[in-house]
Design an enzyme around this catalytic site. Structure first.
Site, short mmCIF file in Angstrom:
data_model
loop_
_atom_site.label_atom_id
_atom_site.label_comp_id
_atom_site.label_asym_id
_atom_site.label_seq_id
_atom_site.Cartn_x
_atom_site.Cartn_y
_atom_site.Cartn_z
N ALA A 35 0.83 -1.21 0.00
CA ALA A 35 0.00 0.00 0.00
C ALA A 35 0.86 1.26 0.00
CB ALA A 35 -0.92 0.00 1.21
N TYR A 36 1.91 1.25 0.80
CA TYR A 36 2.80 2.41 0.88
C TYR A 36 3.52 2.64 -0.45
CZ TYR A 36 6.56 5.44 2.57
OH TYR A 36 7.44 6.49 2.73
#
Length: 312
Positions: free
Chosen positions: A190-191
């Site tokens: 996600a990051y």
């Protein structure tokens, strides 16, 4: 003749060192003069890097607008800056409460930012949040939260402040990104996705606003490390995973990164990549030899799993 030949090398070393020192001094002086009196907005000014950027830009005479989501910490930063500043060469910072992930409030806060001095010369998009975990175990809600903070937040604020820069035909936007905007590392899907998205947006924006004399800069360190200490060793201490990914984790100190951001602003550089040799090799391997890169990552994952199984 022999004595002269022996003396030439140290004289050359001394001469080159002197030239380098003079060059660095000139660059430092020019950096300060370029930023003086400019309106500089720093998001997440209460983070480690945000504080150092605030200190660096305040000391050279910038007119700061410091943004953060905790008012007490903003006031503490304000007191720290005022306490060591020379009032004859600095401006009193202005504080603005901003949660970059609260997209509904960004436009209103952007207007408050512009009202501080009537314009914005430099916007430093520093705010972001991190998450670590297996891709399938991270909820979609958390995926959206990461994307709001790391992608939609910065671009929303940038879009709100950009028209004023374009109309004045002057301005600069700096995105503090990460090596994960260039390559993906396991357990940070996600990051990394949010950082890829942000880098892509600002790369496109750079070309679109260049004709208006608005500069878009991206500064990508490996990681921004803590003030003290080194990364904690993982359970995979003895594996090749250690060599590859722990080397990537040796990030840039906040002080060094803040000074590099000042140089980036003063020289209007488009892109800066701060990384140790291992990280640079990883990025270039991913770009030119993707299959090799994927094989190394896969091998590292297998070794990590073996170590974890042996420990159970």
């Amino acid at each position: 003749m022999g004595i002269l030949a022996v003396l030439i090398i140290p004289l050359l070393v001394i001469g080159i060192s002197g030239i380098v020192y003079i060059y660095q001094t000139v660059v430092q002086v020019m950096s300060k003069s370029v930023v003086r009196n400019k309106v500089v907005v720093i998001t997440d000014a209460i983070s480690g890097l945000g504080k150092e950027c605030s200190r660096v830009f305040h000391s050279v005479g910038a007119r700061l607008v410091l943004c953060g989501k905790n008012w007490e910490k903003l006031e503490t930063l304000y007191d720290a800056l005022i306490g060591v500043a020379d009032p004859s060469v600095t401006f009193t910072p202005k504080l603005v409460l901003l949660d970059i992930s609260d997209l509904d409030s960004v436009h209103e806060v952007a207007q408050e930012i512009q009202d501080c001095y009537g314009c914005v010369d430099i916007l430093i998009n520093n705010a972001s949040i991190k998450v670590k975990g297996e891709a399938q175990s991270v909820s979609l809600e958390l995926d959206r939260k990461i994307m709001d903070a790391n992608y939609f937040g910065p671009i929303t604020l940038t879009k709100a402040l950009l028209p004023n820069m374009i109309s004045r035909r002057s301005g600069q936007v700096v995105l503090v990104n990460n090596i994960q905007g260039r390559l993906g590392i396991p357990f940070r899907a996600a990051y990394a996705a949010s950082k890829h998205a942000a880098l892509g947006f600002f790369d496109c924006l750079r070309a679109e606003v260049q004709e208006f004399n608005v500069c878009i800069s991206t500064v990508s360190p490996t990681f921004i490390r803590a003030y003290h200490g080194q990364p904690e060793p993982g359970n995979w201490e003895a594996s090749m995973w250690k060599f590859f990914f722990r080397k990537l984790a040796y990030g840039v100190h906040p002080v060094a990164l803040a000074e590099e951001i000042l140089r980036t602003v003063s020289r209007r550089k488009h892109e800066v990549f701060l990384a140790n040799p291992t990280a640079k090799v990883a990025v270039y391997t991913r770009a030119f030899f993707p299959e090799l890169f994927f094989a190394i990552v896969a091998a590292g994952m297998k070794e990590k799993h073996k170590v974890l199984l042996l420990e159970k």
